[in-house]
Design a protein around this motif. Structure first.
Motif, mmCIF file in Angstrom:
data_model
loop_
_atom_site.group_PDB
_atom_site.id
_atom_site.type_symbol
_atom_site.label_atom_id
_atom_site.label_comp_id
_atom_site.label_asym_id
_atom_site.label_seq_id
_atom_site.Cartn_x
_atom_site.Cartn_y
_atom_site.Cartn_z
ATOM 1 N N LEU A 82 -7.627 -9.623 -11.266
ATOM 2 C CA LEU A 82 -6.221 -9.988 -11.416
ATOM 3 C C LEU A 82 -5.595 -9.234 -12.578
ATOM 4 O O LEU A 82 -6.173 -9.155 -13.672
ATOM 5 N N LYS A 83 -4.429 -8.696 -12.364
ATOM 6 C CA LYS A 83 -3.714 -8.017 -13.443
ATOM 7 C C LYS A 83 -2.210 -8.032 -13.167
ATOM 8 O O LYS A 83 -1.757 -8.153 -12.023
ATOM 9 N N SER A 84 -1.461 -7.921 -14.243
ATOM 10 C CA SER A 84 -0.007 -7.906 -14.149
ATOM 11 C C SER A 84 0.471 -6.665 -13.399
ATOM 12 O O SER A 84 -0.141 -5.600 -13.497
ATOM 13 N N ARG A 85 1.549 -6.836 -12.652
ATOM 14 C CA ARG A 85 2.123 -5.680 -11.970
ATOM 15 C C ARG A 85 2.667 -4.660 -12.950
ATOM 16 O O ARG A 85 2.845 -3.491 -12.612
ATOM 17 N N PRO B 294 -2.992 -9.975 -3.394
ATOM 18 C CA PRO B 294 -3.606 -11.122 -4.077
ATOM 19 C C PRO B 294 -4.027 -10.862 -5.511
ATOM 20 O O PRO B 294 -4.124 -11.800 -6.300
ATOM 21 N N ASN B 295 -4.297 -9.615 -5.886
ATOM 22 C CA ASN B 295 -4.770 -9.328 -7.237
ATOM 23 C C ASN B 295 -3.667 -8.891 -8.196
ATOM 24 O O ASN B 295 -3.950 -8.546 -9.339
ATOM 25 N N LEU C 171 4.092 -3.439 -4.378
ATOM 26 C CA LEU C 171 4.943 -4.577 -4.666
ATOM 27 C C LEU C 171 4.451 -5.786 -3.886
ATOM 28 O O LEU C 171 3.911 -5.664 -2.798
ATOM 29 N N ARG C 172 4.744 -6.945 -4.459
ATOM 30 C CA ARG C 172 4.375 -8.148 -3.728
ATOM 31 C C ARG C 172 5.288 -8.340 -2.529
ATOM 32 O O ARG C 172 4.916 -8.959 -1.561
ATOM 33 N N GLY C 173 6.478 -7.858 -2.609
ATOM 34 C CA GLY C 173 7.411 -7.877 -1.498
ATOM 35 C C GLY C 173 8.148 -6.579 -1.539
ATOM 36 O O GLY C 173 8.235 -5.937 -2.569
#
Length: 543
Positions: A308-311, A83-84, A5-7
């Motif tokens: 880069l890709k969607s979560r 970041p990705n 998770l990003r957070g």
């Protein structure tokens, strides 16, 4: 970590969501992750946020639900960002459908509801004109007389098998647009059909494409509306398949008398064409998965960073994703006891609705000598009863859900309390209607009985569909497709034998037979209220 998770939410939130998501057919390992992790180390794993721990990825990844993907479940922290991984820029990201302006979110719900109202209305609007169609095409086949009405619903059973997976691959918006236009085209074709074969084929194709709002609507609501307000949105949306078919024959009776049966289809085509234009102008994509994938693609082109890709990226190619998704509704229906039992209940009650559609005109013509546009008024009881069911469900169902949401102990089974009570009204209405017609009481007596049927139908149908959306959340479209397939097959095929049933048993015992079957279904919501949470924890399906 590729899927981090990003957070990160709090430890309690992770545990809560990981456990809760065992109810989602797409989350078969949520409980397993908790159970397999060493109990003494679990807290350390979660609190440390160490992605190298084997249990961490399973816990965090599965701690996402439809609301979580678009809400403020996760607190963002710049130092925690991967970041990705592409996600919402902030909890208030305007790209997030949950954070769209109120008018845009509810405007979309209303437009989808209008489409969902129109397509079921088209299924029954020409029911009073069936004798005229038979005369036009010089047919006396009793089976065709019923099949020309129900073949439309048969299309609902096949269209969703393709529409649902395509919507999860390419988004809901393209499917809405394509299906709206095709529906208009085939409706015009039915209006101009020159023989019975053409007419039945065009009616079937109308159903295939007309079923799109029924399949996509639940997912659209899950995309846009929070759990607290979802009950109201579901009420607005479900007015289509419940009240639409009841209003159709009332309009169709007078329209057939005034302009002929073909104008029923011209009327639908005009309204559907207007809605198609409105959807082109006003609707936007609501699928978080598709929105984030487009964002990731744009960022890859702008930055040159191919990592880069969607979560929410599944990692599957379009072909693999289609093959993976197309069988999801079938697997839900055949391997999830929750989906099967609730869909079976909806299927049988919905088939009763179409038994009424295919027989009401004949019954009231034979028993009460109603003809022309007046015959369409025989459906008025069903319509009023359905509307009353809508009102009761909206007030009581939402009140019950809000109470538990406020206390923090809400679970999907709380949607079924009203269904448990409403289930008794359907058999009562069937007994009432059947025996009053049999002994030819005043016409208001069977119409009132049909109103009780309509009330019971709504009080079972509405909470059942809301329950499926709450249980399957992110795959709500597939769950609704499974539900739609089964109920459409039953609604298309079961009414074909209704005339023979009434001829052999009479209206009293014929409807009593239907009532006894409805009574056998009454325990289903009671069982899920008591054991539903336990069943969801055990009854996982890997999709």
């Amino acid at each position: 970590m590729a899927k981090s998770l990003r957070g990160q939410p709090s430890r309690n939130k992770i545990l809560e969501l990981a456990t809760e998501e065992a109810n989602d057919a797409d989350i078969p390992t949520a409980l397993g992750a908790l159970d397999k992790a060493p109990r003494g180390n679990l807290s350390k794993i979660i609190e440390s946020g160490d992605p190298s721990q084997p249990a961490f990825d399973g816990i965090i990844e599965k701690a996402t639900r439809a609301e979580s993907l678009s809400s403020e479940e996760f607190q963002y922290s710049p130092e925690d960002e991967e970041p990705n991984i592409v996600w919402w820029d902030s909890p208030e990201d305007p790209q997030n459908p949950m954070k769209w302006p109120f008018k845009k979110r509810w405007g979309t719900v209303i437009l989808v509801s209008v489409l969902t109202f129109l397509t079921p209305l088209a299924s029954s609007i020409f029911a009073p004109g069936v004798p005229e169609v038979m005369k036009t095409f010089h047919s006396t086949n009793d089976m065709l007389e019923g099949f020309m009405v129900s073949v439309y619903v048969l299309g609902f059973a096949f269209g969703p098998l393709i529409i649902a997976p395509l919507s999860e691959m390419y988004g809901r918006l393209p499917l809405y647009h394509i299906c709206n236009m095709c529906f208009v085209i085939w409706t015009i074709a039915a209006a101009t059909a020159s023989n019975m074969s053409m007419f039945i084929v065009f009616r079937f194709l109308m159903g295939c494409f007309g079923g799109a709002p029924l399949v996509l609507g639940g997912g659209t609501i899950a995309d846009l509306i929070s759990c607290e307000q979802r009950g109201t949105a579901m009420v607005v949306w479900m007015m289509g398949p419940t009240i639409g078919p009841c209003v159709g024959p009332i309009i169709g009776g007078f329209l057939t008398q005034a302009k002929g049966w073909r104008w029923n289809f011209w009327f639908v085509a005009i309204i559907a064409g207007s809605c198609a234009v409105a959807s082109f102008l006003l609707m936007s994509e609501t699928s978080a998965q598709v929105i984030l994938e487009r964002k990731a693609r744009r960022l890859r082109e702008e930055t040159g960073n191919i990592k880069l890709k969607s979560r929410l990226d599944s990692g599957l190619s379009p072909r693999d994703l289609f093959m993976f998704s197309i069988i999801r509704p079938t697997k839900m229906l055949t391997r999830s006891s929750i989906c099967f039992a609730i869909s079976l209940y909806c299927a049988i009650t919905y088939s009763y609705l179409y038994i009424m559609f295919t027989t009401f005109t004949a019954v009231f013509q034979a028993q009460y000598h109603w003809h022309g546009g007046v015959a369409g008024l025989s459906f008025l009881g069903l319509g009023i009863g359905s509307l009353m069911g809508q009102i009761v469900f909206t007030k009581w169902g939402n009140k019950t859900a809000a109470k538990h949401l406020e206390s923090g102990d809400f679970k999907p089974e709380h949607r079924l309390y009203i269904m448990a009570i409403g289930g008794f009204f359907l058999p009562v209405g069937l007994f009432w209607y059947g025996w009053s017609v049999q002994v030819q009481t005043h016409y208001m007596v069977p119409i009132t009985g049909s109103g009780v049927m309509g009330f019971g139908l709504l009080m079972t149908f509405m909470p059942a569909n809301t329950y499926l959306v709450d249980v399957f959340t992110i795959h709500a479209a597939s769950a609704m497709a499974a539900n739609t397939v089964l109920r459409s097959l039953c609604a298309a095929l079961i009414p074909l034998s209704s005339k023979k049933m009434y001829a052999a048993m009479g209206y009293g015992w014929g409807n009593s037979l239907l009532g006894f079957v409805a009574l056998l279904l009454v325990p289903i919501p009671f069982l899920f209220i008591k054991f539903g949470e336990r069943i969801r924890a055990r009854d996982t399906v890997k999709l």
